[in-house]
Scaffold this motif. Structure first.
Motif, short mmCIF file in Angstrom:
data_model
loop_
_atom_site.label_atom_id
_atom_site.label_comp_id
_atom_site.label_asym_id
_atom_site.label_seq_id
_atom_site.Cartn_x
_atom_site.Cartn_y
_atom_site.Cartn_z
N ILE A 131 0.86 -1.19 0.00
CA ILE A 131 0.00 0.00 0.00
C ILE A 131 0.89 1.22 0.00
CG2 ILE A 131 -1.72 1.31 1.31
CD1 ILE A 131 -2.68 -1.39 2.44
N THR A 132 0.61 2.13 -0.94
CA THR A 132 1.41 3.36 -1.01
C THR A 132 0.66 4.57 -0.49
OG1 THR A 132 0.70 3.73 -3.28
CG2 THR A 132 2.78 2.53 -2.96
N GLN A 133 -0.67 4.51 -0.54
CA GLN A 133 -1.43 5.67 -0.10
C GLN A 133 -2.88 5.27 0.14
OE1 GLN A 133 -2.01 8.83 -3.03
NE2 GLN A 133 -1.50 10.33 -1.45
N ARG A 145 -5.44 12.13 3.62
CA ARG A 145 -4.50 11.29 2.90
C ARG A 145 -3.55 10.65 3.91
NH1 ARG A 145 -2.02 13.84 -2.42
NH2 ARG A 145 -4.23 14.06 -2.69
N PHE A 146 -3.40 9.34 3.84
CA PHE A 146 -2.53 8.61 4.75
C PHE A 146 -1.46 7.89 3.93
CE2 PHE A 146 -6.67 8.85 6.78
CZ PHE A 146 -6.33 9.34 8.03
N ASN A 147 -0.22 8.04 4.36
CA ASN A 147 0.91 7.32 3.74
C ASN A 147 1.47 6.37 4.79
OD1 ASN A 147 0.81 8.68 1.26
ND2 ASN A 147 1.89 10.42 2.14
N PRO A 148 1.72 5.13 4.44
CA PRO A 148 2.18 4.15 5.45
C PRO A 148 3.62 4.39 5.91
CG PRO A 148 2.10 3.15 3.29
CD PRO A 148 1.53 4.53 3.15
N TYR A 149 4.33 5.29 5.36
CA TYR A 149 5.73 5.49 5.73
C TYR A 149 5.90 6.56 6.76
CZ TYR A 149 6.31 2.76 1.51
OH TYR A 149 6.23 1.79 0.57
#
Length: 149
Positions: A131-133, A145-149
């Protein structure tokens, strides 16, 4: 010409839908012809004369002469299937090709009863998906907006 087409369908015991399907044309085309909305196109006439090669072209186009070509017995045009003859044989089809069809269907049955061997199937590895976003939309036209990093 629509009356002659209707007569062909009557003699062949075909509904307009089956007739259109047999010719490989849209059912609406036959409906429009039979209702007098459209005249048959050259394509329709060609398909009728091609699929029903025992129909006299002069009769179909001009209404002159006999419905069937000379030497054609109207009673022998279609052989109704019965208990022993499940396959219809049309005038353009030779008895030999009908026998070949039956032989082919028997061969296919024999092939389907053959045993199959168990074989190992190599699996193809796919790259791992990450998952990138993640985007969440709210009903007030905002989003996060959520980013897993």
């Amino acid at each position: 010409m629509k009356d002659r087409i209707r007569l062909i369908m009557e003699k062949e015991n075909l509904t307009p839908a089956k007739f259109a399907d047999m010719l490989g044309i849209n059912r609406a085309v036959i409906s429009h012809i039979l209702n007098g909305r459209n005249n048959p196109s050259l394509d329709v006439v060609t398909k009728i004369l091609g699929d029903l090669d025992y129909i006299n072209p002069e009769w179909l186009i001009n209404g002159t002469g006999n419905m069937y070509k000379n030497g054609i017995d109207p009673e022998s045009i279609r052989k109704e299937p019965d208990l022993f003859n499940q396959r219809e044989i049309f005038p353009g089809e030779s008895k030999r090709s009908a026998e070949n069809h039956e032989d082919t269907s028997l061969n296919n049955q024999e092939v389907s009863t053959q045993l199959t061997e168990n074989k190992q199937v190599a699996s193809v590895s796919k790259p791992e998906k990450k998952i990138t976003q993640i985007i969440i939309y709210y009903n007030d036209n905002t989003f996060e907006r959520f980013n897993p990093y």
